[in-house]
Write an enzyme that holds these catalytic residues in place. Sequence first.
Site, PDB file in Angstrom:
ATOM      1  N   VAL A 244       0.782  -1.213  -0.070  1.00 20.55           N
ATOM      2  CA  VAL A 244       0.070   0.038   0.076  1.00 20.55           C
ATOM      3  C   VAL A 244       0.946   1.204  -0.083  1.00 20.55           C
ATOM      4  O   VAL A 244       1.890   1.375   0.889  1.00 20.55           O
ATOM      5  CB  VAL A 244      -1.015   0.000   1.252  1.00 20.55           C
ATOM      6  CG1 VAL A 244      -2.084   1.369   0.964  1.00 20.55           C
ATOM      7  CG2 VAL A 244      -1.684  -1.423   1.247  1.00 20.55           C
ATOM      8  N   THR A 285       3.461  -2.324   3.794  1.00 21.32           N
ATOM      9  CA  THR A 285       3.432  -1.102   3.365  1.00 21.32           C
ATOM     10  C   THR A 285       4.585  -0.720   2.628  1.00 21.32           C
ATOM     11  O   THR A 285       5.419  -1.505   2.428  1.00 21.32           O
ATOM     12  CB  THR A 285       3.503   0.091   4.806  1.00 21.32           C
ATOM     13  OG1 THR A 285       4.894  -0.415   5.120  1.00 21.32           O
ATOM     14  CG2 THR A 285       2.606  -0.216   5.726  1.00 21.32           C
ATOM     15  N   ASP A 286       4.302   0.409   1.924  1.00 22.98           N
ATOM     16  CA  ASP A 286       5.479   0.997   0.991  1.00 22.98           C
ATOM     17  C   ASP A 286       6.518   1.333   2.113  1.00 22.98           C
ATOM     18  O   ASP A 286       5.974   1.233   3.448  1.00 22.98           O
ATOM     19  CB  ASP A 286       5.331   1.771  -0.008  1.00 22.98           C
ATOM     20  CG  ASP A 286       6.218   2.013  -0.956  1.00 22.98           C
ATOM     21  OD1 ASP A 286       7.314   1.550  -0.934  1.00 22.98           O
ATOM     22  OD2 ASP A 286       5.897   2.619  -2.073  1.00 22.98           O
ATOM     23  N   ASP A 287       7.621   1.793   1.942  1.00 25.35           N
ATOM     24  CA  ASP A 287       8.743   2.131   2.968  1.00 25.35           C
ATOM     25  C   ASP A 287       8.036   3.154   3.934  1.00 25.35           C
ATOM     26  O   ASP A 287       7.772   4.248   3.169  1.00 25.35           O
ATOM     27  CB  ASP A 287       9.654   2.515   2.219  1.00 25.35           C
ATOM     28  CG  ASP A 287      11.021   3.055   3.279  1.00 25.35           C
ATOM     29  OD1 ASP A 287      10.797   2.725   4.301  1.00 25.35           O
ATOM     30  OD2 ASP A 287      12.146   3.777   2.573  1.00 25.35           O
ATOM     31  N   LEU A 288       8.284   2.852   4.913  1.00 21.69           N
ATOM     32  CA  LEU A 288       7.737   4.032   5.957  1.00 21.69           C
ATOM     33  C   LEU A 288       8.490   5.065   6.492  1.00 21.69           C
ATOM     34  O   LEU A 288       8.093   5.561   7.131  1.00 21.69           O
ATOM     35  CB  LEU A 288       6.953   3.334   7.261  1.00 21.69           C
ATOM     36  CG  LEU A 288       5.576   2.352   6.967  1.00 21.69           C
ATOM     37  CD1 LEU A 288       5.410   1.478   8.176  1.00 21.69           C
ATOM     38  CD2 LEU A 288       4.417   3.141   6.828  1.00 21.69           C
TER      39      LEU A 288
END
Length: 366
Positions: A244, A285-288
């Site tokens: 996401v 997640t994509d990189d947070l």
Amino acid sequence: MTMRFVASICLALGLLAAPSASAQSIEDMAGQMVMVGFSGTSLDDVGVRAVRDQVSRGEIGGVMYLRTNVESLEAVRAINRALVSARPWLPPFIALDQEGGQIERLTSAVGFGEIPSARSVARGTPDEARSVYGALAAELAGQGFNLNFGPVVDLDLNPDNPIIARYQRAFGDDPEAVSALAAAFVEGHHAAGVATALKHFPGHGSSRDDSHEGFVDITELWQPVELEPYRALIDADLVDMVMVAHLFNAEIQRGDADQLPASLSDAWIGDVLRDDLGFDGVVITDDLEMGAIRSRFDLHDTIVRAVEAGVDILLFSNTAEYDPALGAEISQILVAEAEADPAFADRVAQSYARIIALKRSVGILP
């Protein structure tokens, strides 16, 4: 003789108690939700030792590579063997972005066979794509990787897009063609025992801005057709994970005063991805550590909001301000929140069940 083979003999003879993937504590479950990047290129490097120790203690359930972690394929294989042997009854996801074209971590400079960009692959047939991606996945598996962050199913709707179109990462703008080529990517990887992650939900191809840099509002740009590849592959039971993105859409997130990115939004993850599209697998997640997150939320807030939104794996590249103990810190935050809030603990348990089911389905669990 490998450590895993020795362990299997000991287990068969009853000399060891068989460890289990079944969680014994909230710590076990929370750790599987954490995936981090690391510093270093060899077993002797402090950053490599740190993530290996965190895997061993069950504080993290996944590790991601960047190009800076690759000095030679021999060293990569050694690191990956060490990561698996650190917790052989519950190996970590060992992941990277190896899409092809300009988005790759393993390159010809270290002897890895590179492949064309998605845009180039799309000039051929799905059968040809399946062959290309099957060969890629076999090479990845040979180096010890078990998760590739792809395929990209963003639609190529904006020729000036700074993160998808610019790097030729999309298969095209037609959802049916994109779905067919993405299916070939997934099937090629599955044949080699490598898991995949569709990205970047709900669609980054129409945006004008890059979520690496900061807040991205797609309210006036995003189109419902961007969900169609997800719908098609979910219906075909070809989705291991959905990644996401950090994108805000006021039309979907009505009344969201905080203007949360999709990665922290139940409106996207719960209402659209889970309920509308029917996805019951792992959400990552994509990189947070991208600007869209770091510029607006601290570490604790990011973790809590993501889990409450329905995220299963929290991905941190650990590049903004490198911290070898980051994985342990994230795990500790998850455990503390779960111990204080039964509803949060239930979310952690749900995520753990999905992650274990995926590791079993792709053969990561022994």
